[in-house]
Design an enzyme around this catalytic site. Sequence first.
Site, short mmCIF file in Angstrom:
data_model
loop_
_atom_site.label_atom_id
_atom_site.label_comp_id
_atom_site.label_asym_id
_atom_site.label_seq_id
_atom_site.Cartn_x
_atom_site.Cartn_y
_atom_site.Cartn_z
N HIS A 36 -13.27 -3.06 0.17
CA HIS A 36 -13.77 -1.84 -0.09
C HIS A 36 -14.25 -1.63 -1.26
CE1 HIS A 36 -12.31 2.49 0.57
NE2 HIS A 36 -11.95 2.58 -0.78
N HIS A 72 -10.80 7.76 3.99
CA HIS A 72 -9.40 7.72 3.38
C HIS A 72 -8.41 7.13 4.49
CE1 HIS A 72 -7.00 8.40 -0.71
NE2 HIS A 72 -7.99 7.65 -0.54
#
Length: 753
Positions: A53, A99
Amino acid sequence: MSVYLNPDEPEVTAGLGAEFGLTADEYKTACEIVGRTPTWTELGIFSVMWSEHCSYKSSRVHLKRLPTEGPQVVLGPGENAGAVDIGDGLCAVFKMESHNHPSFIEPVQGAATGVGGILRDVFTMGARPVALLNSLRFGSLSRPQNRYLFSHVVEGISHYGNCVGVPTVGGEVYFNDIYNQNCLVNAMCVGIARSDRLFMGVAKGVGNPVMYVGAKTGRDGIHGATMASEEFGENEEKRPTVQVGDPFTEKLLIEACMELMAQDHIEGIQDMGAAGLTSSSCEMASRAGTGIEMILDDVPCREEGMTPYEMMLSESQERMLLVARPGHEDAVRAIFEKWDLEAAVVGKVTDDGMLRLKFQGNTVCEIPVHPLAEQAPRYERPMAVPEYLDALQAFDPHSLAEPKDFNEVLLALLAAPTIASKEWVFGQYDHMVQVNTEVPPGSDAAVLRIRDENGNDTGRHLAMTTDCNSRHCMLNPYTGAALAVAECARNIVASGGRPLGITDCMNFGNPERPDIMWQFAMAVEGISDACKALDAPVVSGNVSLYNETLGQGIYPTPTIGMVGIVENGRSPVTASFKDDGDIIVLVGTTADDLGGSEYLAVWHSREQGLPPQLDLTRARATNDAVLKLMDTGCVKSCHDLAEGGLAVALAESAIGGRIGCQVGIESNGLRRDEVLFSESPSRFILTVSPANRDVMTETLTESGVAFAELGWVRGDRIQMGIDRKLTVDVALAAAADTFKNSIAKTLEGGAGS
């Protein structure tokens, strides 16, 4: 200087490193960088900074191929957000982020904090946020879990955006069973700033004070970045890794930062997003070639007894890290105290290139910053064409019988959640706050007035949209990704705008699988070629991998967000028909592009075939021709053709304008279902008054693009004839009811299940 080893913390080993997501080689490299076994806190820092990420370790090698430069680019990738020039010394600052994992675990807070995070990415650059958009993917609404996720994600987006006072003006929602276990929530923010007053996330000036501002740090979101870099297993409980947002605090933070940036108090600023205090401090120091020393005892905490590990890895929201100019600490404090926010000096910039953390008189972390931030492992992972692809692409839609009743097909498509009106969604968003929204959600692109820093209307407008057809990308990731860029451009053009640049959000499965890595690489190539052809460079973006549960990955979903400028005195254009008697014109050529279409999926339950073939030269020429026609002022409505093809586009424009249409179409050798539902790209339907027929004909003829008059805006029915035989004849009221109420009825009908 020796590093303190806390006897109460677990012993760090390669096995513990593996639990934190580090491979054996990565753990070994971390040990080599620090010259010893890392401490518990240091291991946590390596694990988040080297997570997929944060480090993009599987994707960076491919992302380098994206075009990032152009005369309109003010700031390309590498900072919190990118920026393009919009005239008068102003720039549009924008970014899209995912998200996904948090929203699947806790949809309200996951979606809400996705909005909060993307807002901070934009206003940390010195830009005032003016618009929010989103791109959402869910499984079939026939499943209770998907209805729950869908409704609560929308609730989270609505709550945060409405409370913070930034309009949510656009987006898209797709539904497909492939997202049953991995919903996607991509949030985009657009802001406006002075081009000469952009702020960077750099820790400049040795000895300058490092200040923490915003909300206090809690234990929420710890290891959120690591969790976002893993696929889900069965019955995993990851709720504690989801952040908790407070939009009212974010509003205060925006105003405090805007006031701070209007003065000359800071050298650099960055939001605490993924990996929180760790990533903000490391990245700011690395970009500046400096180091940072922090006294963690001085970090404002809202919970008792927080450890260095917890403080550094917390992803509590509404926080920023900044480097103040010497002697300006009190001025910074005064601004944030005025807005009832924390402001504390927590460290200083150093010249030794180290991230050094002190707590209770001990040094608890000492890591070289540049290797930590920039020398994460880079992988050129194996790639292979998926085994399923040949069989799917070989399917011939001509093998299917034509429908007997095209009225039923059109109504079925209008009812399909992917096509149906998203009014149930955007009706929950405040899209008029700030009173700049000229074209609200529901048309091809949202359009906002551009105001200067004094609030004066510049006379120009900013158009923005998000797009991606995941099914097309599954069938051919190169073509599907290029089609996503092209559709964004058509949406901007249909609204009267010229594309300026894009942000992307690359949602894929497990990159350790060669077929997934091949999908990713091909999608990057498709985006690259389309952006070059359509003059829309990539200025920012995000990669979200490991969207996979128990080995079941999502379709490749390279979501595109695009911003464009409405200029040359043009007024924004909408998709809705305007007046009885207007002429309906089809610009572009229809081909037998039923492969991967919504028609095949809805009516024939097939996701097969080749996706529509895209000629980028034709796409650019068609866009330019439509804009040239708009410069004459004769275009009254314009709508791009996408999911559902010509029939759905005509129905949407009729429903939006509350007036029917009568059209006649030449088949030119195509089947009737191809004429009506083909998803051939580079097509628009537009309307002009009969008085402007000659202007329209002359302008489009000179542009050299294909076009045809189809008929008229007229009556209270949607009527489409093919080769002079009436094929579709549906009451406008029935079509409107189906289109507008389908999603709400589906949710209400499943409420008790």
